[in-house]
Design a protein around this motif. Structure first.
Motif, short mmCIF file in Angstrom:
data_model
loop_
_atom_site.label_atom_id
_atom_site.label_comp_id
_atom_site.label_asym_id
_atom_site.label_seq_id
_atom_site.Cartn_x
_atom_site.Cartn_y
_atom_site.Cartn_z
N GLU A 297 101.83 54.19 -45.98
CA GLU A 297 102.54 52.96 -45.73
C GLU A 297 102.47 52.60 -44.25
O GLU A 297 102.44 53.48 -43.39
CB GLU A 297 104.01 53.09 -46.16
CG GLU A 297 104.19 53.11 -47.65
CD GLU A 297 105.65 53.01 -48.06
OE1 GLU A 297 106.53 52.88 -47.19
OE2 GLU A 297 105.90 53.07 -49.27
N CYS B 111 97.27 45.30 -49.10
CA CYS B 111 96.57 46.55 -48.77
C CYS B 111 95.46 46.28 -47.77
O CYS B 111 94.83 45.22 -47.80
CB CYS B 111 95.94 47.16 -50.02
SG CYS B 111 97.11 47.63 -51.27
N GLU C 263 96.89 56.93 -49.95
CA GLU C 263 97.48 55.75 -49.31
C GLU C 263 98.57 56.16 -48.32
O GLU C 263 99.17 57.22 -48.46
CB GLU C 263 98.09 54.83 -50.37
CG GLU C 263 99.27 55.45 -51.08
CD GLU C 263 99.72 54.66 -52.28
OE1 GLU C 263 100.93 54.45 -52.40
OE2 GLU C 263 98.88 54.26 -53.09
N LEU D 61 100.10 48.81 -47.59
CA LEU D 61 99.45 50.10 -47.80
C LEU D 61 98.12 50.10 -47.08
O LEU D 61 97.43 49.08 -47.01
CB LEU D 61 99.23 50.35 -49.30
CG LEU D 61 100.49 50.46 -50.14
CD1 LEU D 61 100.12 50.63 -51.62
CD2 LEU D 61 101.36 51.62 -49.68
#
Length: 129
Positions: A93, A54, A91, A103
């Motif tokens: 992608e 992330c 979030e 993410l």
């Protein structure tokens, strides 16, 4: 910029017709925190032996309220309790440099709050956590 203005006008009009008040948060870039996902998704990824990478973009926006401190006392003695208003998007992608899924989150703080984080490492850590 012109397309964005039109988009925001159209969304505002539609939401106002539904009885909702809309305020768009315009972000100024800051710094990025690289981490991995925790929780159910992380447990599923761990089972597959692939951590979920992330990126959290820590941004500035004057539409977000400033941080506020008030005096507090606890077991460690007197101190401060902070309120850290922020705006965080859902979030999304993306792909990292290696082309793998990751993410991305955007988290915005008031510019004064952000500046305090730049000047004070402990405050910056508090923003990140």
């Amino acid at each position: 910029p012109e397309n964005r203005r039109k988009y925001e006008e159209e969304i505002s009009k539609m939401e106002n017709e539904r009885g909702n008040d809309v305020q768009f948060v315009h972000l100024e870039p800051g710094f990025v925190v690289k981490t991995t996902l925790a929780g159910k998704e992380a447990a599923a990824a761990a089972a597959a032996a692939t951590p979920v990478k992330c990126f959290v973009n820590i941004c500035k926006s004057s539409e977000v309220a400033e941080a506020q401190a008030r005096a507090a006392s606890g077991q460690g003695g007197p101190g401060q309790q902070w309120s850290l208003p922020h705006s965080m998007n859902p979030e999304r992608e993306d792909l990292d440099k290696a082309g793998k899924k990751c993410l991305v989150f955007d988290c915005a703080f008031h510019p004064t709050t952000y500046a305090r984080g730049e000047a004070d490492g402990r405050f910056r850590d508090m923003l990140i956590q």
